[in-house]
Write an enzyme that holds these catalytic residues in place. Structure first.
Site, mmCIF file in Angstrom:
data_model
loop_
_atom_site.group_PDB
_atom_site.id
_atom_site.type_symbol
_atom_site.label_atom_id
_atom_site.label_comp_id
_atom_site.label_asym_id
_atom_site.label_seq_id
_atom_site.Cartn_x
_atom_site.Cartn_y
_atom_site.Cartn_z
ATOM 1 N N GLU A 1 0.796 -1.234 0.000
ATOM 2 C CA GLU A 1 0.000 0.000 0.000
ATOM 3 C C GLU A 1 0.828 1.283 0.000
ATOM 4 O O GLU A 1 0.274 2.363 -0.127
ATOM 5 C CB GLU A 1 -1.019 -0.010 1.144
ATOM 6 C CG GLU A 1 -0.443 0.037 2.547
ATOM 7 C CD GLU A 1 -0.240 -1.342 3.144
ATOM 8 O OE1 GLU A 1 -0.136 -2.327 2.380
ATOM 9 O OE2 GLU A 1 -0.171 -1.442 4.392
ATOM 10 N N ASN A 2 2.150 1.159 0.139
ATOM 11 C CA ASN A 2 2.962 2.362 -0.030
ATOM 12 C C ASN A 2 3.096 2.737 -1.505
ATOM 13 O O ASN A 2 3.673 3.779 -1.827
ATOM 14 C CB ASN A 2 4.347 2.195 0.614
ATOM 15 C CG ASN A 2 5.086 0.984 0.106
ATOM 16 O OD1 ASN A 2 4.511 -0.068 -0.108
ATOM 17 N ND2 ASN A 2 6.380 1.137 -0.111
#
Lengths: 219, 233
Positions: free
Chosen positions: A46-47
């Site tokens: 999710e980064n």
């Protein structure tokens, strides 16, 4: 009874060909090691990465290329990079098929707590609240009981919640359990060598047990 | 061409004073504005409200500002790697507002897109929802979350041109583009500052209109938080 890798191995069997999958920190990360041959999945970090590859070879680490656990990783052919807003855009709009994450507590109605112990631990929720609020399919990977020997499968969570009524399945060192729409943990499978009675004792929330509960098949 | 170039970090942050609200790009220690943080530590500015996904580690990133008690309040999603942070938080020296990571990113995005608020399901039914307006759309509850209002955004890019156009590299992109869009004044530090025309317009991640000041950074440490490797065979 399973070890952490055993839990990861069992969860990997839930992954279907063509899935986009978000793996949380801890046991969920290990799931990547057990994805069956012939199953093509894309891992989201999710980064801002789709198509997470394995750890780099020693000496090839790139400080600009990490996963959400801040570990150095690699990309794969077909990977893509994007910003944090788009990353959660694809989570919110349910483009990610499966989310696997850890928990401190899960309740029989599918609530999850995994971000805060008041007065003790204040690390934060990271992306967990976004993931559990939007994902259509969420599996929790965790130990059945905590270090104090107390059940983590409860009638109601005691810790501050991460999300409500969102968890569908829980895999622990003892069992695979579905959370029923009307509430309750339905015991689907036992870990090798673990009895139904043992699982009953380790489960504080409502446990629904059929007449015959098969052992997990791991290979 | 409008020239956005300043001489370095000290000039870029010259008007960041006590009590300002600043956004800092980066995820963990990846893609953080190292030069601007060093300049803020040197300047000794205090009572800052910092919006950043993480709070650095004890001796790097925002952790350097925490150590000097320059931060009044942190708005973050995950602060787990910093013992000094945890100490200041538990002792009440530091205020902290923990918000979901997607909410953090999208509140930046809303500011950059000129939208006053967003609706997100993240945090419904949790303490994050306390005191917030809830609206139901198509049978599902959403929280109303406001766009951020930040005085400055400090971002780090791989390449930038003198007109302020930015290109990010790999996952060091993270929060940087959305924060760049969200600052009233956006300061970009880059590993490589080039002439206008050297970056392909099709490859620009952040258009220069969002960037007010840009400078060539130096001495990047680019520290790795979790060095994980595999061995050949």
């Amino acid at each position: 009874m399973l070890d952490k890798n055993g839990i990861a191995k069992r969860i990997a069997k839930e992954i279907r060909d063509g899935y986009y999958v978000n793996l949380g920190i801890g046991i969920p990360t290990l799931v990547a090691n057990y994805i069956p041959e012939g199953i093509n999945v894309v891992l989201q970090s999710e980064n801002g990465l789709l198509g997470m590859g394995p750890f780099p070879f020693e000496g090839e680490e790139d400080a600009d290329l990490i996963n959400a656990g801040k570990q150095t990783i690699t990309t794969l052919a077909g990977s893509s990079i994007f910003d944090s807003a788009m990353s959660f855009g694809m989570i919110r709009s349910q483009k990610i098929d499966l989310t696997i994450l850890g928990a401190m507590e899960v309740s029989e109605n599918g609530d999850i707590a995994n971000w805060k112990i008041p007065g003790k631990m204040v690390k934060g929720m990271g992306g967990a609240m976004d993931l559990v609020a939007s994902a259509k399919n969420i599996i929790v990977a965790m130990q059945h009981v905590n270090k104090a020997g107390e059940s983590k499968l409860l009638t109601q969570c005691s810790l501050p919640l991460t999300g409500v009524n969102c968890i569908k399945k829980v895999v622990t060192e003892l069992a695979v359990l579905d959370i029923l729409p009307e509430g309750g943990f339905k015991l689907l499978e036992r870990a090798p060598g673990v009895s139904v009675d043992y699982i009953k004792q380790a489960t504080s929330g409502k446990l629904v047990v059929a007449d015959d509960v098969p052992e997990m098949i791991l290979d | 061409m409008i020239n956005k170039v300043v001489s370095g970090a000290d000039e870029a942050i010259r008007d960041i004073g006590d009590g300002k609200t600043i956004m800092l790009g980066g995820f963990g220690l990846c893609g953080i504005p190292e030069n601007c943080i060093s300049a803020l530590v040197k300047k000794g500015v205090k009572d800052l409200i910092c919006i950043s996904n993480n709070a650095g580690v004890d001796d790097f990133g925002i952790g350097l500002m925490l150590k000097k008690h320059q931060v009044k309040k942190m708005i973050s999603s995950y602060v787990g790697e910093n013992a000094e942070f945890e100490r200041q938080l538990l002792s009440g020296e530091l205020e902290v507002e923990l918000i979901p990571q997607g909410t953090l990113a999208t509140r930046c995005m809303a500011a950059g897109y000129g939208m006053p608020a967003i609706f997100t399901p993240a945090g419904v039914g949790t303490e994050v929802a306390e005191g917030k307006e809830i609206r139901n759309f198509n049978g599902k509850d959403y929280l109303m979350e406001y766009a951020f209002d930040a005085d400055f955004a400090l971002v780090k890019a791989w390449k930038g041109d003198k007109a302020g156009n930015l290109v990010f590299r790999s996952t060091s992109r993270n929060f940087n583009p959305v924060m760049a869009m969200a600052g009233k004044i956006t300061i970009a530090e880059v590993e490589e500052l080039v002439e206008p025309g050297e970056l392909d317009p099709d490859h620009i991640h952040t258009p220069g209109v969002y960037v007010h000041r840009i400078f060539q950074g130096s001495d990047y440490e680019k520290r790795i938080e979790q060095r994980t490797v595999r061995t050949k065979n």
